[in-house]
Design a protein around this motif. Sequence first.
Motif, PDB file in Angstrom:
ATOM      1  N   UNK A   1       0.850  -1.184   0.000  1.00 16.77           N
ATOM      2  CA  UNK A   1       0.000   0.000   0.000  1.00 16.77           C
ATOM      3  C   UNK A   1       0.886   1.233   0.000  1.00 16.77           C
ATOM      4  N   UNK A   2       0.708   2.116  -0.962  1.00 15.46           N
ATOM      5  CA  UNK A   2       1.526   3.339  -1.075  1.00 15.46           C
ATOM      6  C   UNK A   2       0.595   4.537  -0.947  1.00 15.46           C
ATOM      7  N   UNK A   3       0.948   5.422  -0.017  1.00 11.52           N
ATOM      8  CA  UNK A   3       0.148   6.623   0.234  1.00 11.52           C
ATOM      9  C   UNK A   3       1.004   7.819  -0.171  1.00 11.52           C
ATOM     10  N   UNK A   4       0.604   8.548  -1.229  1.00 11.78           N
ATOM     11  CA  UNK A   4       1.397   9.685  -1.734  1.00 11.78           C
ATOM     12  C   UNK A   4       0.637  10.968  -1.436  1.00 11.78           C
ATOM     13  N   UNK A   5       1.330  11.936  -0.768  1.00 11.38           N
ATOM     14  CA  UNK A   5       0.682  13.198  -0.441  1.00 11.38           C
ATOM     15  C   UNK A   5       1.488  14.349  -1.022  1.00 11.38           C
ATOM     16  N   UNK A   6       0.836  15.301  -1.631  1.00  6.56           N
ATOM     17  CA  UNK A   6       1.501  16.504  -2.144  1.00  6.56           C
ATOM     18  C   UNK A   6       1.571  17.514  -0.994  1.00  6.56           C
ATOM     19  N   UNK A   7       2.764  17.666  -0.436  1.00  6.61           N
ATOM     20  CA  UNK A   7       2.910  18.592   0.708  1.00  6.61           C
ATOM     21  C   UNK A   7       3.561  19.894   0.254  1.00  6.61           C
ATOM     22  N   UNK A   8       3.623  20.079  -1.061  1.00 12.19           N
ATOM     23  CA  UNK A   8       4.231  21.299  -1.588  1.00 12.19           C
ATOM     24  C   UNK A   8       3.328  22.501  -1.308  1.00 12.19           C
ATOM     25  N   UNK A   9       3.955  23.630  -0.989  1.00 18.29           N
ATOM     26  CA  UNK A   9       3.170  24.857  -0.817  1.00 18.29           C
ATOM     27  C   UNK A   9       3.175  25.595  -2.140  1.00 18.29           C
ATOM     28  N   UNK A  10       2.114  26.335  -2.381  1.00 19.16           N
ATOM     29  CA  UNK A  10       1.934  26.928  -3.701  1.00 19.16           C
ATOM     30  C   UNK A  10       2.947  28.026  -4.008  1.00 19.16           C
ATOM     31  N   UNK A  11       3.734  28.454  -2.982  1.00 17.86           N
ATOM     32  CA  UNK A  11       4.680  29.561  -3.215  1.00 17.86           C
ATOM     33  C   UNK A  11       5.679  29.236  -4.325  1.00 17.86           C
ATOM     34  N   UNK A  12       6.075  27.956  -4.415  1.00 21.23           N
ATOM     35  CA  UNK A  12       7.127  27.612  -5.370  1.00 21.23           C
ATOM     36  C   UNK A  12       6.603  27.578  -6.805  1.00 21.23           C
ATOM     37  N   UNK A  13       5.333  27.785  -6.989  1.00 20.84           N
ATOM     38  CA  UNK A  13       4.788  27.825  -8.352  1.00 20.84           C
ATOM     39  C   UNK A  13       4.480  26.461  -8.932  1.00 20.84           C
ATOM     40  N   UNK A  14       4.490  25.407  -8.091  1.00 18.95           N
ATOM     41  CA  UNK A  14       4.167  24.063  -8.605  1.00 18.95           C
ATOM     42  C   UNK A  14       2.650  23.940  -8.723  1.00 18.95           C
ATOM     43  N   UNK A  15       2.197  23.624  -9.929  1.00 19.41           N
ATOM     44  CA  UNK A  15       0.749  23.509 -10.152  1.00 19.41           C
ATOM     45  C   UNK A  15       0.257  22.152  -9.636  1.00 19.41           C
ATOM     46  N   UNK A  16       0.862  21.075 -10.174  1.00 18.43           N
ATOM     47  CA  UNK A  16       0.448  19.740  -9.734  1.00 18.43           C
ATOM     48  C   UNK A  16       1.565  18.732 -10.000  1.00 18.43           C
ATOM     49  N   UNK A  17       1.448  17.615  -9.287  1.00 18.91           N
ATOM     50  CA  UNK A  17       2.392  16.511  -9.466  1.00 18.91           C
ATOM     51  C   UNK A  17       1.664  15.374 -10.177  1.00 18.91           C
ATOM     52  N   UNK A  18       2.401  14.686 -11.069  1.00 24.43           N
ATOM     53  CA  UNK A  18       1.887  13.473 -11.708  1.00 24.43           C
ATOM     54  C   UNK A  18       2.762  12.318 -11.270  1.00 24.43           C
ATOM     55  N   UNK A  19       2.121  11.257 -10.774  1.00 23.89           N
ATOM     56  CA  UNK A  19       2.879  10.043 -10.484  1.00 23.89           C
ATOM     57  C   UNK A  19       2.988   9.307 -11.810  1.00 23.89           C
ATOM     58  N   UNK A  20       4.187   9.209 -12.359  1.00 23.81           N
ATOM     59  CA  UNK A  20       4.319   8.596 -13.683  1.00 23.81           C
ATOM     60  C   UNK A  20       4.738   7.138 -13.616  1.00 23.81           C
ATOM     61  N   UNK A  21       5.330   6.727 -12.496  1.00 20.63           N
ATOM     62  CA  UNK A  21       5.802   5.337 -12.443  1.00 20.63           C
ATOM     63  C   UNK A  21       6.117   4.982 -11.005  1.00 20.63           C
ATOM     64  N   UNK A  22       5.843   3.730 -10.663  1.00 21.23           N
ATOM     65  CA  UNK A  22       6.300   3.186  -9.376  1.00 21.23           C
ATOM     66  C   UNK A  22       7.118   1.949  -9.699  1.00 21.23           C
ATOM     67  N   UNK A  23       8.345   1.951  -9.174  1.00 22.55           N
ATOM     68  CA  UNK A  23       9.232   0.811  -9.441  1.00 22.55           C
ATOM     69  C   UNK A  23       9.647   0.185  -8.125  1.00 22.55           C
TER      70      UNK A  23
END
Length: 1427
Positions: free
Chosen positions: A1098-1120
């Motif tokens: 079970x993998x739990x991924x959380x976006x803890x980025x704050x919007x100050x850095x200008x990051x719009x969104x994260x995409x999980x593209x692969x789990x290895x």
Amino acid sequence: MAQCVQSVQEFIQDSFVPLVAALCSEEAERLTRRNNLSFAELVRPFCRLTSEVHMRDPNNQLHIIKNLKIAVNNIITHPPQPGAIRKLLHDVVSVSQPAEGLVANVITAGDYDLNISATTPWFESYRECFLQSMPASDHEFLNHYVACMLVVSSSEPDPVEQFLKLSQEQHRIQHSSEYSYPKWFIPNTLKYYVLLHDVSTGEEQRADSIYEEMKQRYGTQGCYLLKINSRVSNRGADEQIPDPWSQYLQKSTIQNQDSYEDYTVVSNKNTDHLISDGIDSEIKDGLSNNFKTHPLQLDHPSGSLDSTDYMKASTSLQDSKKSNSGTPHGACLTLTDHDRIRQFIQEFTFRGLLPHIEKTIRQLNDQLISRKGLSRSLFSATKKWFSGSKVPEKSINELKNTSGLLYPPEAPELQIRKMADLCFLVQHYELAYSCYHTAKKDFLNDQAMLYAAGALEMAAVSAFLQPGAPRPYPAHYMETAIQTYRDICKNMVLAERCVLLSAEILKSQSKYSEAAALLIRLTSEDSDLRSALLLEQAAHCFINMKSPMVRKFAFHMILAGHRFSKAGQKKHALRCYCQAMQVYKGKGWSLAEDHINFTIGRQSFTLRQLDNAVSAFRHILINDSKQPPAQQGAFLREYLYVYKNATQLSPDGPLPQLPLPYINSSATRVFFGHDRRPAEGEKQAATHVSLDQEYDSESSQQWKELEEQVVSVINKGTIPSNFQPTQFCLNRYSDNSKFPLAVVEEPITVEVSFRNPLKVPLLLTDLSLLWKFQPKDFNAKHDGEAKGQGTCDEDMVGTEAIAEFLINSEETKVARLKLFPHQTGELHILGVVYNLGSVQGAVTLDGIDPSVGLQAGKFVSNGLSVRGRQDLEIQGPRLNNTKEEKTSIKYGPDRRLDPIITEEMPLLEVFFINFPTGLLCGEIRKAYVEFVNVSKCPLTALKVVSKHPEFFTFGGNTAALTPLSPSASENCSAYKTVVTDPTSVRTALLSSASSADFGVGTGGSPEVIQVPLPDAVLLPGASVQLPMWLRGPDEEGVHEINFLFYYESIKKHSKMCHRVLRHTAVICTSRSLHIRATVCRSNALGDEEGRGDNMLLFVDVENINTSETGVKEFHIVQVSSNSKHWKLQKSVNISGDKDTKLASRERAKLCFKAARCKNSEENYTFADIVFGNEQIISSASPCADFFFQSLSSEFKRTHVQSHTHASQRTVKQSFDEAVRLIQRCSEVDLNIVVLWKAYVVEDSKQLILEGQHHVALNTIGKEAFSFPQKQELPETVLLKFFRPENTPVPARPTPEQLSNLIKTSLHYPESFNHSFHQKSLCLVPVTLLLSNCSQAVVDVMIDLRHKPTSSEALEIHGSFTWLGQTQYKLQLKGQEVYSLQLKACFVHTGVYNLGTPRVFAKLVDQVTLFETSQQNSMPALIIINNI
């Protein structure tokens, strides 16, 4: 006062002696001139009587005279000008100096130890000369002539006729009105006739016959035959005849009263009686302005004197002194002649002078007795008749006019005074005192203040000198006399005589305080020389007191020095200031010290004592001066001027030490190597080391550890004994105990810290280092010879000079000076050499300091500068290792200024291209590193070592694994990517890689990374660019990451084996994703391949980025996954979305199925589950690199933790192994890599960033995180004391661990149909699968008798029974799966829980120690239906 050679009684007796005039014929003078002496000079050494003399007083009492001295002088008829007497006194004092090598008295007073000259011969000479040159005055008779010697040669044609002429001449001088000088005691002066006979040339018979005739004419008491010149002057000089005259003639040539041509001619030499009192009307006018002029006005009418004039004045006297001492005196006299002269004086005194004085005293006494009744009564009666009984009081103005009242020569008051003086001269002090006392009353009654003061003065002296001291010394008499002389009579000469006598008397009675007050009172502006001498004596009084007054001594010495200086007595002034300096020095009185030092410097310079002058000015400048800027500037200019003069005297001598500016030697820093290149565009040079960086001991230790680490890897785990950590910059904190190594042709920069203590700017020009070099060839067996010192040979060491270096007021400034060694050898940096100057016009105007804001090159020196040096002397650290060092104060060496110049070495420069300063946590970025060899030697063995190897990678060892950023991939990804087949989405794509390909697990240190140079060599001048992948650290914040590049020369050198280059990268990371993962066993036994091992992830991924850095969104593209034992199979939670997108603070949950790999112990299996269009090959660079590096750092972290328990693991070895086997069942070695892309909007452009996070799963059921969680410490923690060695080993494994030992699974139909009507018992076959999860053999016991204990369970599930055996005992091999067939019996329909069997397990070789129930937590429900 200072100590004197004579006692006070001797001093006073010698000050007042009977005066005898000498009148010689020309022929007689010629005879004495053969001995280079006048007649008066001839007899002078023999004028003290050696035996006692008797005479009778008026009462016919016998009076004894001891040690009587008379004075014989040539007659001088005109007194000289007062200026001449001043010149005489000036010369006498300047000639008399402290004897060379004289041991001074050491006086200890309180905390002062003072070296003070006990005697002051210059004062005694001055006093003697002053008293001898006192003018004759009408108010006293002490220096009036009592007798006259008439001297005629026997060789003259008619000596008797000559005597007659001389007698008439004497009578004319005494009684004629045209001569007022000299003064005579009584009208009837004693004439004594002396016939001078030259033994060597004259006829003795003729002389005898003439003498006989004289005796007939003048009586035997009134004449004498003196025979001289017994010796032929040209006789051999082998006879040593003593010269008693030199000591008298050397005292002052000016006193020699020798007027040869005419008795009336007065030259400057003839100054026996010079200064007049207020009565002599002839010279009164000459004295009227005496008090307002300079002491040497005679020689310098303008009053503007400089030092050269004083020098001339004193040298002229010294020349004449030398000429006198050079000519022999008494060359024609034998010792017999000496005795004859001595006999002559005795005869003259015994038979002529004393009887004459005795007779005169009697006559005066008789006259006074006879006159007293008549005259005094008549006189007083007349006064009463005309003026009543009251004497009219004079106004103060009348009293001051001392010349208003004059007594006629025959006045009875003067006769009393005359008698008193005669008695005083022949030591009859008792009679003299009574006469003075009587005269004093008369004079005071008549308001004749000058006469009264004279009587008071002598009465006081007579009272003191009376034998047996019948009455105390009347000091108040002297006080009155001094006050009268000074204030009423305005006669400073007589006042000075009073003070000199009284001070000496008070000193003899130890009344130093009164003596000092008296001396100070007479200091005035009219005579600097007198004031200086009296102030100096007052200072000696203060220091000789019972409790010495040291500061008063010093203060009055300063005043005396000042007055000496004004009087032109430079040497005496300097001496006074130097003696006072002993008191003021080091007591914090800085302004006083400055004044004294300045004056000492000035006086020493005038006297050409340049070393002393330099030393004094140096002290002014180096003490923390409290002077204003203008004064400091003046001091500095004066110092430079004096220094320049001093250095010009010895231009070829060694360079002198300069006192300014201060050098803080311990702050000296030495830097080896070239200055760092600045960044060029995208290229950023390695930070390396520079002098602009502050020293940080922690960072210095880290660099040292990194270097030791790489050296130990190179040397197969050991550090060589001669290893010396590279230190580029040496300072007070670095280890300077060893000689530092510098490379030939590479600069050495020495940073010297200067401080200007003054409030005026200093200008240093032509500033460079001073050094000594000894060439040595370290490869050869013999050493070169030592070459000379600094700047002597530019071929060996080049020296860079700073043309102008300005230090503003009170500024601390560093200068960086360079040396360029061109040969190998030993270099010693000794100090700095420079020209010290001041800046022109550096004076504050309107409170604004012009030095503020002065820029280099824009100031003008005032042209005065001196060249000198300052040494750099650095004290090493205090030693504190051995007991001896701890108990004593010892310092170790500091060798930072003594580098060894080694052979040529390669020199590496590193540039970073496109190196980021900010990253997201886990972000991957590709940059390039350029390596340039800027030396003339090839370099090899290039390695980089860092404490954070997980931050960067150069790619794998095999080129096939390193991507070249193909254009086919989206956005030129840093990863190696492959376009995927849409059907394979969410299914694992497998690949494998060896950890050795990525430098992990090869036995070396993971921190030391080989840089993949082509051919492993970088040739001179060559450069190479290599890709470098960076991964943002997992923790947010600012990270300093240290890189140490290590390289070697192809040639092996004896001194320097390797070189290093430092770089510190500063990366700011911001938060991205936080990942939590857990793994648990799957209930399903058997996977697609029929094996019994699979798990759920079970993998739990959380976006803890704050919007100050200008990051719009994260995409999980692969789990290895990467593991040697496990691999991901597929993704379980298939949703409609192809990508997993996370906006800010969103969380996604992923679930994967994992299975055990086939046995491949060497290689890691990589399984990629792709969510996008491209597969990132996780087994290639850089994904695998960062995975392996995170693995090794994770391993290091756990290894350190486990290492702490190593000591406990030695207890109960076999027991421990059992625990380990059970624990291993619950362990899982599975690592997850989550790869993502982040969409960033920056400057209205969209960027795509990519990155990866790692999660290491070790234990089943335990949550793991992408970076370690911070544990919050409780606020207060109880202090616990424990001993690690006694910590008990856990006795049993935890139930969680034991439950994982055997995995059970029931296989049965979910629902079962049975016709209870036909058959009342329903039998259902159930298969129990037992899987041994451990590698060991396990004994298993199954108990079917278990009943549910809770009534709740019965209600829900109902009851059933197992048929057949109720207990089974089995043995399962490692990893074995066993199938057990059971039958369950039901009597009702319903839902039943089949999970009741109890399973016990134990390891084969153990007893029942670990036996526990193996209960499956999941209920196994079966539905029984009735048909």
